[in-house]
Scaffold this motif. Structure first.
Motif, PDB file in Angstrom:
ATOM      1  N   GLY A   1       0.799  -1.211   0.000  1.00  0.00           N
ATOM      2  CA  GLY A   1       0.000   0.000   0.000  1.00  0.00           C
ATOM      3  C   GLY A   1       0.834   1.263   0.000  1.00  0.00           C
ATOM      4  N   ALA A   2       0.222   2.332  -0.442  1.00  0.00           N
ATOM      5  CA  ALA A   2       0.842   3.657  -0.415  1.00  0.00           C
ATOM      6  C   ALA A   2      -0.239   4.666  -0.103  1.00  0.00           C
ATOM      7  N   GLY A   3       0.124   5.679   0.668  1.00  0.00           N
ATOM      8  CA  GLY A   3      -0.857   6.682   1.041  1.00  0.00           C
ATOM      9  C   GLY A   3      -0.253   8.066   1.128  1.00  0.00           C
ATOM     10  N   ALA A   4      -1.096   9.058   0.987  1.00  0.00           N
ATOM     11  CA  ALA A   4      -0.682  10.454   1.112  1.00  0.00           C
ATOM     12  C   ALA A   4      -1.810  11.230   1.764  1.00  0.00           C
ATOM     13  N   GLY A   5      -1.430  12.327   2.411  1.00  0.00           N
ATOM     14  CA  GLY A   5      -2.430  13.150   3.074  1.00  0.00           C
ATOM     15  C   GLY A   5      -1.793  14.283   3.844  1.00  0.00           C
TER      16      GLY A   5
ATOM     17  N   PHE B   1       4.463   4.392   2.903  1.00  0.00           N
ATOM     18  CA  PHE B   1       4.428   3.158   2.133  1.00  0.00           C
ATOM     19  C   PHE B   1       4.422   2.003   3.127  1.00  0.00           C
ATOM     20  N   PHE B   2       3.699   0.948   2.817  1.00  0.00           N
ATOM     21  CA  PHE B   2       3.601  -0.128   3.797  1.00  0.00           C
ATOM     22  C   PHE B   2       3.365  -1.470   3.116  1.00  0.00           C
ATOM     23  N   MET B   3       3.650  -2.533   3.864  1.00  0.00           N
ATOM     24  CA  MET B   3       3.382  -3.901   3.444  1.00  0.00           C
ATOM     25  C   MET B   3       2.751  -4.628   4.624  1.00  0.00           C
ATOM     26  N   GLY B   4       1.723  -5.419   4.358  1.00  0.00           N
ATOM     27  CA  GLY B   4       1.027  -6.081   5.443  1.00  0.00           C
ATOM     28  C   GLY B   4       0.667  -7.514   5.127  1.00  0.00           C
ATOM     29  N   TYR B   5       0.285  -8.219   6.186  1.00  0.00           N
ATOM     30  CA  TYR B   5      -0.183  -9.598   6.055  1.00  0.00           C
ATOM     31  C   TYR B   5      -1.496  -9.724   6.809  1.00  0.00           C
ATOM     32  N   GLN B   6      -2.572  -9.967   6.069  1.00  0.00           N
ATOM     33  CA  GLN B   6      -3.881 -10.183   6.666  1.00  0.00           C
ATOM     34  C   GLN B   6      -3.968 -11.645   7.071  1.00  0.00           C
ATOM     35  N   TYR B   7      -3.720 -11.906   8.355  1.00  0.00           N
ATOM     36  CA  TYR B   7      -3.594 -13.268   8.854  1.00  0.00           C
ATOM     37  C   TYR B   7      -4.924 -14.013   8.814  1.00  0.00           C
TER      38      TYR B   7
ATOM     39  N   ALA C   1      -4.293  -8.504  11.428  1.00  0.00           N
ATOM     40  CA  ALA C   1      -3.290  -8.238  10.403  1.00  0.00           C
ATOM     41  C   ALA C   1      -2.047  -7.644  11.062  1.00  0.00           C
ATOM     42  N   PHE C   2      -0.918  -7.778  10.365  1.00  0.00           N
ATOM     43  CA  PHE C   2       0.352  -7.203  10.790  1.00  0.00           C
ATOM     44  C   PHE C   2       0.853  -6.311   9.661  1.00  0.00           C
ATOM     45  N   GLU C   3       1.407  -5.156  10.025  1.00  0.00           N
ATOM     46  CA  GLU C   3       1.781  -4.184   8.992  1.00  0.00           C
ATOM     47  C   GLU C   3       3.062  -3.456   9.358  1.00  0.00           C
ATOM     48  N   GLY C   4       3.980  -3.352   8.416  1.00  0.00           N
ATOM     49  CA  GLY C   4       5.205  -2.581   8.597  1.00  0.00           C
ATOM     50  C   GLY C   4       5.352  -1.590   7.464  1.00  0.00           C
ATOM     51  N   GLY C   5       6.018  -0.469   7.737  1.00  0.00           N
ATOM     52  CA  GLY C   5       6.131   0.521   6.679  1.00  0.00           C
ATOM     53  C   GLY C   5       7.144   1.601   6.966  1.00  0.00           C
ATOM     54  N   VAL C   6       7.200   2.549   6.048  1.00  0.00           N
ATOM     55  CA  VAL C   6       8.034   3.741   6.184  1.00  0.00           C
ATOM     56  C   VAL C   6       7.139   4.953   6.001  1.00  0.00           C
ATOM     57  N   PHE C   7       7.528   6.074   6.594  1.00  0.00           N
ATOM     58  CA  PHE C   7       6.700   7.272   6.532  1.00  0.00           C
ATOM     59  C   PHE C   7       7.576   8.509   6.582  1.00  0.00           C
ATOM     60  N   ASN C   8       7.015   9.615   6.123  1.00  0.00           N
ATOM     61  CA  ASN C   8       7.640  10.928   6.240  1.00  0.00           C
ATOM     62  C   ASN C   8       6.567  11.899   6.688  1.00  0.00           C
ATOM     63  N   LEU C   9       6.711  12.432   7.889  1.00  0.00           N
ATOM     64  CA  LEU C   9       5.689  13.302   8.459  1.00  0.00           C
ATOM     65  C   LEU C   9       5.851  14.762   8.056  1.00  0.00           C
ATOM     66  N   GLY C  10       7.015  15.128   7.497  1.00  0.00           N
ATOM     67  CA  GLY C  10       7.168  16.473   6.988  1.00  0.00           C
ATOM     68  C   GLY C  10       7.897  17.428   7.903  1.00  0.00           C
ATOM     69  N   SER C  11       7.724  18.716   7.639  1.00  0.00           N
ATOM     70  CA  SER C  11       8.445  19.783   8.332  1.00  0.00           C
ATOM     71  C   SER C  11       7.457  20.801   8.878  1.00  0.00           C
ATOM     72  N   TYR C  12       7.664  21.207  10.138  1.00  0.00           N
ATOM     73  CA  TYR C  12       6.769  22.156  10.812  1.00  0.00           C
ATOM     74  C   TYR C  12       7.584  23.376  11.232  1.00  0.00           C
ATOM     75  N   THR C  13       7.063  24.557  10.981  1.00  0.00           N
ATOM     76  CA  THR C  13       7.844  25.772  11.162  1.00  0.00           C
ATOM     77  C   THR C  13       7.174  26.733  12.128  1.00  0.00           C
ATOM     78  N   PHE C  14       7.979  27.659  12.634  1.00  0.00           N
ATOM     79  CA  PHE C  14       7.446  28.713  13.493  1.00  0.00           C
ATOM     80  C   PHE C  14       8.324  29.950  13.369  1.00  0.00           C
ATOM     81  N   GLY C  15       7.770  31.090  13.716  1.00  0.00           N
ATOM     82  CA  GLY C  15       8.498  32.339  13.798  1.00  0.00           C
ATOM     83  C   GLY C  15       8.106  33.050  15.078  1.00  0.00           C
ATOM     84  N   ALA C  16       9.073  33.587  15.783  1.00  0.00           N
ATOM     85  CA  ALA C  16       8.785  34.194  17.087  1.00  0.00           C
ATOM     86  C   ALA C  16       9.600  35.465  17.275  1.00  0.00           C
ATOM     87  N   THR C  17       9.057  36.363  18.075  1.00  0.00           N
ATOM     88  CA  THR C  17       9.834  37.497  18.564  1.00  0.00           C
ATOM     89  C   THR C  17      10.174  37.213  20.022  1.00  0.00           C
ATOM     90  N   THR C  18      11.297  37.771  20.465  1.00  0.00           N
ATOM     91  CA  THR C  18      11.771  37.483  21.812  1.00  0.00           C
ATOM     92  C   THR C  18      11.967  38.764  22.611  1.00  0.00           C
TER      93      THR C  18
END
Length: 215
Positions: A35-39, A75-81, A86-103
């Motif tokens: 499987g492959a997913g995006a969101g 991306f993932f691979m699984g076994y529907q027992y 089911a058992f599932e293993g995969g890889v993921f990328n959660l991305g980058s989160y930013t901020f700007g601040a004054t001090t």
């Protein structure tokens, strides 16, 4: 800490798979799938992360703006027992989160928390509803690294590029629909507990639409 995480995941997996344990033998429907997913992912940058970034400067946060959403994928691979487990293993990328601040004293602090590719291993409890539709719940463990990049004006940062590997838990729920015997789609919500680049952690919610191929 790692032992406690794995113990909690094992306990959750036991609960999820209780129905499947009652039918311990794999059925004729047991199958592998890819499987492959995006969101979209949504993080929560803790105030403690900003405090850690300012450590040793003597400054405090006056105002802050955050961008805590990102396009993510997995991306993932699984076994529907059997129909319930089911058992599932995969890889993921959660991305980058930013901020700007004054001090205060007067200065600025900008940063990006980049959660690079990680890996996960989950146990899924599944509930078939008819021949095509199903509900699922999952629990598992994940390992990922968060690298931070900070820049500042009017401040001398002690750690402008921290990074940390973290093993944490994850869990979620979803629903699937099979178009054919081999092709289906699944909508997932998952919560990841990942590092913030320092010694702290943050929650990241991941919402994905996934395409599955069963073989």
């Amino acid at each position: 800490m790692t032992i406690r995480i794995f113990a909690a995941a094992a306990m959750a997996a036991s609960v999820l798979s209780s129905a499947g344990v009652q039918a311990a033998e794999p059925t004729a429907g047991a199958t592998w799938y890819l499987g492959a997913g995006a969101g979209q992912s949504r993080a929560k940058i803790a105030d403690g992360t900003l405090t850690s970034a300012l450590s040793g400067t003597g400054a405090t946060i006056a105002t802050i703006s955050r961008d805590e959403t990102e396009t993510s994928y997995k991306f993932f691979m699984g076994y529907q027992y059997n129909p319930y487990l089911a058992f599932e293993g995969g890889v993921f990328n959660l991305g980058s989160y930013t901020f700007g601040a004054t001090t205060a004293p007067a200065g600025t602090l900008n940063g990006a928390l980049k959660n690079t590719v990680g890996t996960n291993l989950d146990v899924l409890g599944t509930l078939p509803l008819g021949e095509r539709f199903s509900l699922l719940a999952r629990a598992g463990v994940q390992s990922s690294k968060t690298r931070d990049l900070f820049s500042a004006t009017g401040l001398a940062l002690a750690a402008p590029t921290p990074g940390k590997n973290v093993i944490g838990y994850k869990y979620g729920v979803g629903a699937g629909f099979d178009f054919t015997k081999n092709v289906g789609v699944r909508a997932d919500w998952e919560r990841y507990r990942v590092g913030d680049g320092f010694s702290g952690k943050m929650n990241v919610d991941l919402y994905t639409l996934n395409l599955l191929y069963k073989f």
